[in-house]
Design an enzyme around this catalytic site. Structure first.
Site, PDB file in Angstrom:
ATOM      1  N   TYR A 139     -16.188  -4.250   9.962  1.00 30.74           N
ATOM      2  CA  TYR A 139     -16.508  -5.733   9.685  1.00 30.74           C
ATOM      3  C   TYR A 139     -16.181  -6.610  10.727  1.00 30.74           C
ATOM      4  O   TYR A 139     -15.021  -6.901  11.120  1.00 30.74           O
ATOM      5  CB  TYR A 139     -15.830  -5.902   8.377  1.00 30.74           C
ATOM      6  CG  TYR A 139     -15.754  -7.421   7.834  1.00 30.74           C
ATOM      7  CD1 TYR A 139     -16.900  -8.285   8.235  1.00 30.74           C
ATOM      8  CD2 TYR A 139     -14.798  -8.396   7.125  1.00 30.74           C
ATOM      9  CE1 TYR A 139     -16.856  -9.781   7.699  1.00 30.74           C
ATOM     10  CE2 TYR A 139     -14.993  -9.391   6.583  1.00 30.74           C
ATOM     11  CZ  TYR A 139     -16.071 -10.108   7.011  1.00 30.74           C
ATOM     12  OH  TYR A 139     -16.235 -11.469   6.449  1.00 30.74           O
ATOM     13  N   LYS A 167     -20.493  -4.323   8.589  1.00 33.15           N
ATOM     14  CA  LYS A 167     -20.918  -5.971   7.762  1.00 33.15           C
ATOM     15  C   LYS A 167     -20.692  -6.729   9.222  1.00 33.15           C
ATOM     16  O   LYS A 167     -19.677  -6.966   9.759  1.00 33.15           O
ATOM     17  CB  LYS A 167     -19.907  -6.116   7.049  1.00 33.15           C
ATOM     18  CG  LYS A 167     -20.105  -7.568   6.519  1.00 33.15           C
ATOM     19  CD  LYS A 167     -19.025  -8.077   5.434  1.00 33.15           C
ATOM     20  CE  LYS A 167     -19.161  -9.545   5.108  1.00 33.15           C
ATOM     21  NZ  LYS A 167     -18.096 -10.147   4.259  1.00 33.15           N
ATOM     22  N   ILE A 209     -23.837  -8.318   2.422  1.00 36.16           N
ATOM     23  CA  ILE A 209     -22.610  -8.397   1.673  1.00 36.16           C
ATOM     24  C   ILE A 209     -22.429 -10.200   1.395  1.00 36.16           C
ATOM     25  O   ILE A 209     -22.179 -10.588   2.427  1.00 36.16           O
ATOM     26  CB  ILE A 209     -21.342  -7.807   2.473  1.00 36.16           C
ATOM     27  CG1 ILE A 209     -21.473  -6.138   2.396  1.00 36.16           C
ATOM     28  CG2 ILE A 209     -19.897  -8.174   1.631  1.00 36.16           C
ATOM     29  CD1 ILE A 209     -20.479  -5.493   3.161  1.00 36.16           C
TER      30      ILE A 209
END
Length: 298
Positions: A139, A167, A209
């Site tokens: 992420y 992400k 997301i």
């Protein structure tokens, strides 16, 4: 166009964590949110990520919330656990506590505040991956962490078998091609920026997301399904409807606006957050109401 479905894809909610007026996690409200996403066609749920206020929950609260989310989902939707921390040892502890839980994956943020080098980030994520068989999603969100996980480092990390995707929340859609070049076409690219999510899917990303998904789950799921089918003109119609939401849900720090919007729509009974986050200011509320109306949600 995506011709096959990867392990993680589509509209994945960065789920808010509902709290009661004592500042405790409201598990009854959480159960209703999980049902809302299942009925709406959301493709997966991230439990206690940034939007879920992971930074102000204890490790015990994080784990309990993830386990309750799994219980409520009952195998009907994949649950991705937010397990990131700026101390590698803490991230490993969180991950190990979930090893036999049944989570579909772990979302692990770049360590924040202490600003590691690229080598430090590599060693951090490598150590986490080596403590588990759970698929790991990196992420990258430099606006919050102060550090940018570069595509070259992502490429190195992609060689570790259970690091399966990222992400990417820079909002820089050129990262899709750069990361695919470094990590390979099968490495999962999930946008972490609603405003550029559809554009990233046009360029080869597999999903988003999403913060917007918390309150517009059916629209986000439909948009992503259309994008995955290569029907970008139809997907763009939905995205245009949500454009003001994508922007205005960040009028104050996330998850302040989206939690208030969820409260306004009756999805949670309270808009309460834990300090240092405070409820949406009165002056910002009309803008969120207008965005909800533009999206056809009010």
């Amino acid at each position: 166009m995506t011709t096959h479905r990867p392990l993680f894809y589509g509209s994945i909610t960065a789920l808010i964590t509902p709290m009661n007026n004592h500042g405790e996690v409201d598990f009854n409200a959480l159960k209703k949110l999980v049902e809302y996403h299942i009925v709406s066609g959301t493709h997966a749920i991230v439990s206690v990520g940034t939007t879920g206020e992971s930074a102000t929950l204890s490790i015990a609260e994080n784990v309990k919330t993830i386990l309750k989310t799994l219980e409520f989902a009952d195998g009907r939707i994949p649950i991705i656990a937010g397990t990131g921390a700026n101390a590698t040892s803490e991230a490993i502890t969180m991950t190990k506590l979930l090893n036999d839980s049944g989570v579909a994956g772990c979302l692990s943020v770049v360590p924040y505040y202490n600003k590691p080098t690229q080598e430090g980030m590599y060693q951090h994520f490598k150590a986490i991956a080596e403590c588990t068989d759970i698929p790991q999603i990196l992420y990258n969100v430099p606006s919050r962490t102060g550090s940018d996980l570069l595509p070259e480092t992502v490429g190195r990390l992609s060689q570790i078998a259970n690091i399966v995707g990222i992400k990417e929340a820079t909002g820089d859609v050129s990262r899709v091609a750069k990361i695919k070049q470094m990590a390979g076409e099968d490495f999962i690219f999930l946008s972490g920026d609603d405003a550029t999510g559809l554009e990233s899917m046009k360029l080869g990303g597999q999903g988003v997301i999403s913060v917007t998904n918390n309150i517009a789950a059916a629209d986000m799921a439909k948009m992503c399904e259309l994008a995955l089918a290569g029907k970008f003109d139809e997907a763009e119609i939905i995205n245009d409807k949500l454009r003001a939401l994508h922007k205005d849900l960040f009028i104050e720090s996330n998850p302040i606006p989206v939690k208030w919007a969820a409260y306004k729509l009756g999805l949670v009974p309270d808009p309460i957050l834990r300090l240092p986050l405070t409820t949406l200011s009165e002056q910002a509320q009309p803008k969120i109401i207008n965005a909800l109306k533009n999206a056809g949600l009010l």
